[in-house]
Design an enzyme around this catalytic site. Structure first.
Site, PDB file in Angstrom:
ATOM      1  N   HIS A  36      28.471   8.478 -12.365  1.00  0.00           N
ATOM      2  CA  HIS A  36      29.492   7.752 -13.138  1.00  0.00           C
ATOM      3  C   HIS A  36      30.880   7.994 -12.531  1.00  0.00           C
ATOM      4  O   HIS A  36      31.682   7.058 -12.421  1.00  0.00           O
ATOM      5  CB  HIS A  36      29.516   8.241 -14.591  1.00  0.00           C
ATOM      6  CG  HIS A  36      28.258   7.979 -15.354  1.00  0.00           C
ATOM      7  ND1 HIS A  36      27.423   8.987 -15.766  1.00  0.00           N
ATOM      8  CD2 HIS A  36      27.691   6.817 -15.784  1.00  0.00           C
ATOM      9  CE1 HIS A  36      26.399   8.473 -16.424  1.00  0.00           C
ATOM     10  NE2 HIS A  36      26.529   7.156 -16.445  1.00  0.00           N
ATOM     11  N   GLU A 148      23.963   1.248  -8.050  1.00  0.00           N
ATOM     12  CA  GLU A 148      22.823   0.612  -7.377  1.00  0.00           C
ATOM     13  C   GLU A 148      21.478   1.227  -7.799  1.00  0.00           C
ATOM     14  O   GLU A 148      20.429   0.633  -7.571  1.00  0.00           O
ATOM     15  CB  GLU A 148      23.027   0.789  -5.870  1.00  0.00           C
ATOM     16  CG  GLU A 148      22.205  -0.110  -5.009  1.00  0.00           C
ATOM     17  CD  GLU A 148      22.490   0.122  -3.527  1.00  0.00           C
ATOM     18  OE1 GLU A 148      23.369   0.956  -3.183  1.00  0.00           O
ATOM     19  OE2 GLU A 148      21.818  -0.531  -2.720  1.00  0.00           O
TER      20      GLU A 148
END
Ligand code: PAF
Length: 283
Positions: A36, A148
């Site tokens: 994050h 991703e």
């Protein structure tokens, strides 16, 4: 950092900022980790006023137990975000995101959403798209940042945003895809890793090992998948391991010129993990 719990307060803050700065948005469900933080860093590097949301979305869990068991660490997360110089943390309640008196459209994930994660987690993608669309409507960012690791999620969010922009329902915005962040042993960082024991953490690194073994095995799907499977021990309970087209998630026979994605989902103990690797092509 400003901590905001309501839609009206967030809109007020952003209305002032919007005239002078681009707004970048990082939606999360909390239990923050370096993955994050890398999205936040990229968002800041792009010069954005950075908004992070923490909302554990009940609509995208397939069972009440999975939803209840999801880690909730708001205090620690808020400190991490302050240290990361995030501008606003939006941490709304469920009633704030989906007030009962309003209705919010269901979003059909389409065929891409029926494959793999869509098959093993019925309803997950429809719930995820519904909340992402709602959060984008609240924040109205210039760009939103996704990892991703959740490649199918990224494909579906991109597809949804493109369609909404195309139909005039949403202002143009970018969906930014950032690389998967891994532990030194290669394990893709995930909030779910918090639930793995020491021994399970070690076993979980086999997922990435399998992807790497597959990526070195040739050009044909059969040999790639076989080599990847051979790298897994019985501690890994495989759900799927396939070579797919990077945007349609259709199984491919061999790596096309643009590359393909080797995707995996597996259980380690009672924790379900996913990972993927783009192989072949120019990358
Ligand atoms: O990837 C996640 O953490 C979630 O699916 C998201 C995008 C925050 C929507 O709830």
């Amino acid at each position: 950092m400003r901590l905001v719990h309501t839609v009206s307060e967030l809109k007020e803050v952003l209305a002032e900022v919007r005239t002078e700065r681009s707004i970048g948005f990082v939606p999360t469900m909390g239990a923050l980790h370096k993955g994050h933080l890398s999205l936040i860093e990229r968002c800041q590097q792009d010069g954005n006023f950075t908004v992070v949301s923490i909302f554990v979305n009940p609509l995208q869990f397939s069972s009440e137990a999975d939803y209840e068991g999801y880690p909730r660490t708001l205090g620690v997360d808020a400190r991490l975000l302050t240290d990361a110089s995030v501008d606003v943390l939006f941490a709304p309640s469920a009633a704030e995101v989906f007030p009962k008196e309003q209705s919010f459209p269901e979003i059909d994930p389409g065929v891409v959403g029926e494959r793999f994660e869509g098959e093993f987690r019925p309803g997950h993608f429809a719930g995820m798209l519904k909340v992402v669309s709602r959060l984008l409507d609240i924040v109205v960012p210039d760009g939103a940042y996704f990892g991703e690791k959740d490649a199918q999620q990224v494909a579906l969010v991109t597809q949804m945003v493109d369609a909404q922009v195309h139909s005039g329902r949403r202002e143009p915005m970018s969906v930014m895809v950032c690389p998967t962040i891994r532990s030194e042993q290669g394990l893709a960082l995930s909030s779910r890793n918090l639930r793995l024991s020491g021994a399970e953490l070690e076993s979980a690194t086999e997922l990435y090992g399998a992807l790497v073994a597959g990526s070195k095995a040739g050009k044909q799907s059969a040999e790639i998948v076989e080599a990847a499977k051979a790298a897994l021990s019985p501690a890994i309970r495989l759900e799927y391991l396939e070579l797919v087209d990077a945007s349609s998630f259709e199984i491919v026979e061999r790596i096309p010129s643009g590359g393909a994605r080797l995707i995996i989902a597996a259980w380690v103990g009672d924790v379900r993990l996913i990972d993927n690797l783009l192989i072949g092509g120019s990358k």
